[in-house]
Design a protein around this motif. Structure first.
Motif, mmCIF file in Angstrom:
data_model
loop_
_atom_site.group_PDB
_atom_site.id
_atom_site.type_symbol
_atom_site.label_atom_id
_atom_site.label_comp_id
_atom_site.label_asym_id
_atom_site.label_seq_id
_atom_site.Cartn_x
_atom_site.Cartn_y
_atom_site.Cartn_z
ATOM 1 N N THR A 1 93.990 34.980 39.567
ATOM 2 C CA THR A 1 93.849 35.685 38.238
ATOM 3 C C THR A 1 92.448 35.555 37.753
ATOM 4 O OG1 THR A 1 96.158 34.786 37.760
ATOM 5 C CG2 THR A 1 94.519 35.236 35.891
ATOM 6 N N THR A 2 91.961 36.723 37.177
ATOM 7 C CA THR A 2 90.439 36.778 36.866
ATOM 8 C C THR A 2 90.581 36.881 35.315
ATOM 9 O OG1 THR A 2 90.043 37.674 39.031
ATOM 10 C CG2 THR A 2 88.511 37.872 37.278
ATOM 11 N N VAL B 1 89.953 27.930 30.571
ATOM 12 C CA VAL B 1 90.664 28.019 31.776
ATOM 13 C C VAL B 1 90.717 26.981 32.382
ATOM 14 C CG1 VAL B 1 90.571 29.440 33.650
ATOM 15 C CG2 VAL B 1 90.093 30.720 31.612
ATOM 16 N N ARG B 2 89.704 26.176 32.709
ATOM 17 C CA ARG B 2 89.679 25.009 33.453
ATOM 18 C C ARG B 2 90.667 24.165 33.256
ATOM 19 N NH1 ARG B 2 85.437 24.126 37.072
ATOM 20 N NH2 ARG B 2 83.797 25.135 36.963
ATOM 21 N N VAL C 1 97.452 31.094 31.110
ATOM 22 C CA VAL C 1 95.958 31.321 31.271
ATOM 23 C C VAL C 1 95.724 32.420 29.840
ATOM 24 C CG1 VAL C 1 94.040 32.579 32.251
ATOM 25 C CG2 VAL C 1 95.845 31.283 33.724
ATOM 26 N N ARG C 2 96.432 33.165 29.790
ATOM 27 C CA ARG C 2 96.279 34.160 28.572
ATOM 28 C C ARG C 2 96.555 33.234 27.399
ATOM 29 N NH1 ARG C 2 99.924 38.261 31.500
ATOM 30 N NH2 ARG C 2 98.312 39.786 32.407
ATOM 31 N N VAL D 1 92.106 39.610 30.673
ATOM 32 C CA VAL D 1 92.536 38.891 31.863
ATOM 33 C C VAL D 1 93.356 39.725 32.657
ATOM 34 C CG1 VAL D 1 94.385 36.869 32.453
ATOM 35 C CG2 VAL D 1 93.220 36.854 30.278
ATOM 36 N N ALA D 2 92.849 39.698 33.961
ATOM 37 C CA ALA D 2 93.574 40.769 35.171
ATOM 38 C C ALA D 2 94.156 39.783 36.144
ATOM 39 C CB ALA D 2 92.423 41.452 35.808
ATOM 40 N N ALA D 3 95.383 40.101 36.185
ATOM 41 C CA ALA D 3 96.205 39.383 37.212
ATOM 42 C C ALA D 3 97.109 40.334 38.167
ATOM 43 C CB ALA D 3 97.178 38.154 36.716
#
Length: 744
Positions: free
Chosen positions: A440-441, A456-457, A587-588, A600-602
């Motif tokens: 996931t980026t 995100v962490r 994450v989102r 967010v790209a997954a």
């Protein structure tokens, strides 16, 4: 008899001629009904486009200043939830008369959101609790359905207290934007698919009108003996055909209304229509009502052009003239001429030429196949008795079987072409998914880069964390994609080892020590930078962040002394637990407060498979339609086979009486049905691949032949022939009884 009495007699013969007449009437009704339903859908295309353009026009913002109007800060962003795209439109008024978007009666206040009907349903149905935090406010109302472009669109109007990085909007009602090349390609493919499903239906309608010709001719001969003239016979034949045509019109209208009622749930490639959109224009409806019966009557009259009906019997041309090839090649030649020049799909002319050429190439199948079958069976010699019996029958009458198979082959060719094009797009989407390696980026603007990395962490279960700040450098007047990352990230994302803070890495050798460069960040701010060390080579690891970003130069933080990285955007890549499919949703949600400033790209989650599923949906729809038309072809072939057995019962009885086993006769029927089909499959496969090669221009992607679909449809066609032949076995055994010869 008067003309009215002739028509009434034809009607009685159509509905009261026994079980065979009823079967032919049902088949004709089904074929014409399907054609009428598709024609009514096609006749609604103008209304669909007009209504859709009106909705797009009404919702599009206008940015030209209007005196006395306080502009509305309008900023649209997108988030995803389990593979579904949600459009968030952030609205911030600058005055009391700021414009209001269509579908709502007021602007949402800060902390309020208006939801589209489908998004409201999705929020209410979500039991995971993961979607609600994604909405930056409290739902206070529903956007009117007629203001949403597609029935299933997920849209939210969000009120914001401060303006976003959006455009000043003074009104709503700007012309809609141009369609993308993707949309052009999809619409072109769907047009070809619609033609594929429609054309064979007309072929089957023409074929059905020719079935039962011997029985009809005997009835007409009896009427001639009773004193009917040839003109009266034509009226009676027309009335018989009109019964099936009128029944088909009614059945088609009913099927269209049923489809219209469920059309809101029918969506392909995020393109849907409302039920009211499917309203055919009345001139086209009148044209359909007039043309369909006329075609049915013309086909019935054409079937009798080589038959002379007299009071004492029926005379047919025993040696029909050989089929000519020159006019049968015209569709193929014109199709090649239209598609050979690369006019480009960006222009209307190029798309029209490509679609028209593909359609003409497929039209060449029903034109050429009867000629090919006639020439093929004329040159075949030898073989077992069953094979020779089949060849002899095909030599005497190959046209009817070729017409049924030709319609089927148009479906096969079109399905191969369209399915292959869609398979290519699905393969491309899968390629990107594979390159992601299940990661996931998050891409965040420089203004929220630190906050996004921290959020995100903190996501539970996050592992394999990689972060890079992206820049552009001007190396010898060439822009190079450049990133700054710590040594742990560089070694995790590349093949570099022994990294130390202060190192520089170059993938292509485009930079060298002491080279002066200009560094540009996300705010388009230029800074001077000199390469402090000799760059070390590196290669990006598959699915690593360096591979995803396509980086050419990497540097550690100590190598960027004197450069302010605060405006540089950041890319953060991480993995989640393999057993948690909702990790990307977590994450989102963690970065939801920064919506509009990051993406967010997954590629590994449900959103990653969304495009693949869209292509699969379209493929399944076309495949289902192909199987439906295949079933219709099977019914046509079944009626044809049963009719041939009834017409040849005396010949079959004579063969049995002379010692020919019934199993040989059954095998001859199998060859008789199978030979045209096998030839047609070869022609259809070649044509489908040729159209797929041409259709590749719609997307500029490689050629993918979906051999699984080719095999499935070919196997279904072969199975259909076996079932049709098996269904005729009882009739063959009954016709092959020797005592039947006494009654002949």
């Amino acid at each position: 008899m008067t003309g009215r009495e002739d028509l009434l007699l034809g009607f009685r013969l159509a509905v009261g001629g026994g079980r065979g007449s009823i079967v032919r009437l049902v088949l004709s009704t089904a074929g014409i009904g399907l054609a009428v339903a598709v024609l009514l859908i096609g006749a609604s295309a103008g209304t669909v486009k007009e209504n859709r353009d009106q909705r797009a026009y009404a919702a599009a913002p206008r940015h030209e200043p209007i005196p006395g109007v306080a502009p509305l800060n309008h900023h649209a962003t997108t988030t995803d939830f389990r593979g579904q795209a949600i459009s968030l439109v952030h609205l911030h008024p600058t005055g009391p008369n700021s414009p209001v978007p269509p579908g709502v009666d007021r602007l949402p206040a800060p902390g309020e959101v208006f939801l589209s009907p489908k998004l409201d349903e999705l929020v209410a149905a979500d039991t995971s609790g993961l979607l609600r935090p994604r909405l930056p406010g409290r739902p206070v109302g529903i956007i009117a359905a007629e203001a949403v472009l597609n029935p299933n669109d997920l849209v939210a109007y969000v009120g914001t207290a401060t303006p976003r990085n959006g455009a000043a909007t003074y009104a709503f009602g700007a012309p809609p934007g141009y369609e993308t090349s993707f949309e052009r390609g999809i619409l072109s493919l769907l047009l070809v698919g619609l033609f594929v499903l429609l054309t064979p239906v007309f072929i089957f309608v023409g074929t059905v009108s020719r079935l039962g010709g011997a029985a009809r001719d005997r009835r007409l001969a009896a009427l001639r003996l009773a004193g009917s003239s040839l003109t009266q016979l034509r009226r009676i034949t027309a009335a018989e055909s009109l019964v099936g045509a009128v029944a088909g019109l009614i059945a088609g209208a009913a099927a269209f209304l049923l489809f219209r009622g469920a059309v809101a749930d029918f969506q392909v490639f995020r393109f849907g229509v409302y039920p009211k959109d499917l309203t055919p224009s009345w001139p086209l409806v009148v044209l359909i009502v007039l043309v369909v019966p006329a075609l049915a009557v013309a086909a019935a009259w054409a079937a009798q052009r080589h038959t002379v009906v007299e009071p004492l019997g029926v005379v047919r041309e025993t040696a029909p003239p050989k089929r000519r090839l020159w006019w049968r090649l015209l569709p193929i030649v014109v199709g090649i001429a239209l598609t050979a020049p690369d006019l480009g799909v960006a222009s209307e002319l190029g798309r029209t030429a490509l679609i028209g050429g593909a359609v003409l190439l497929m039209l060449g199948i029903p034109a050429v196949l009867p000629w090919l079958l006639e020439r093929a069976v004329a040159r075949i010699k030898g073989g077992p008795p069953s094979f020779q019996l089949a060849i002899r029958r095909l030599r005497s009458d190959s046209g009817t079987a070729a017409r049924v198979v030709a319609g089927l082959c148009v479906v096969l060719a079109g399905a191969i072409a369209v399915q292959s094009a869609l398979a290519g797009q699905a393969a491309t989407a899968a390629l990107y998914q594979d390159r992601s390696g299940g990661r996931t980026t998050v891409h965040a603007d420089g203004s929220v880069a630190d906050q996004a990395m921290a959020a995100v962490r903190a996501v539970p279960g996050a592992t394999d964390f990689q972060a890079m700040r992206s820049l552009f450098v001007d190396a010898d007047s060439a822009l190079v994609l450049f990133a700054v990352a710590d040594c742990a990230t560089i070694e995790a994302a590349t093949t570099a080892t022994g990294c130390r803070d202060g190192d520089v890495f170059s993938r292509s050798g485009s930079v060298h020590k002491g080279q002066a460069m200009k560094v540009t960040d996300g705010d388009k701010r230029e800074q001077a930078w000199t390469v402090p060390a000799t760059p070390r080579p590196f290669d990006a690891k598959p699915s690593g962040l360096a591979e995803q970003l396509g980086l050419d130069v990497l540097a550690t933080p100590a190598a960027m002394t004197g450069v302010d990285l605060a405006g540089a955007s950041v890319a953060v890549s991480l993995r989640g637990p393999s057993g948690n499919p909702d990790f990307v949703e977590l994450v989102r949600n963690s970065v939801a407060p920064y919506s509009g400033q990051l993406t967010v790209a997954a590629y590994n989650d449900e959103r990653a498979a969304d495009e693949t599923r869209m292509f699969a949906d379209a493929r399944n729809i076309l495949l289902g339609g192909a199987l439906l038309v295949l079933l219709l072809a099977g019914v046509s072939l079944l009626v044809l086979a049963q009719e041939q057995v009834r017409e040849r019962r005396r010949a079959l009885g004579a063969l049995s009486a002379t010692g020919v086993p019934v199993r040989v006769i059954v095998r001859s029927l199998l060859w008789q049905n199978g030979i045209p089909l096998l030839l047609g499959i070869v022609v259809a496969t070649a044509t489908g691949i040729a159209v797929a090669v041409l259709g590749r221009r719609l997307f500029w992607d490689g050629l993918y032949i979906d051999w699984s679909t080719v095999g499935m449809l070919a196997a279904a066609a072969i199975a259909m022939v076996l079932l049709v032949t098996a269904s005729t076995v009882p009739s063959v055994f009954a016709a092959a009884k020797t005592e039947n010869l006494r009654t002949e």
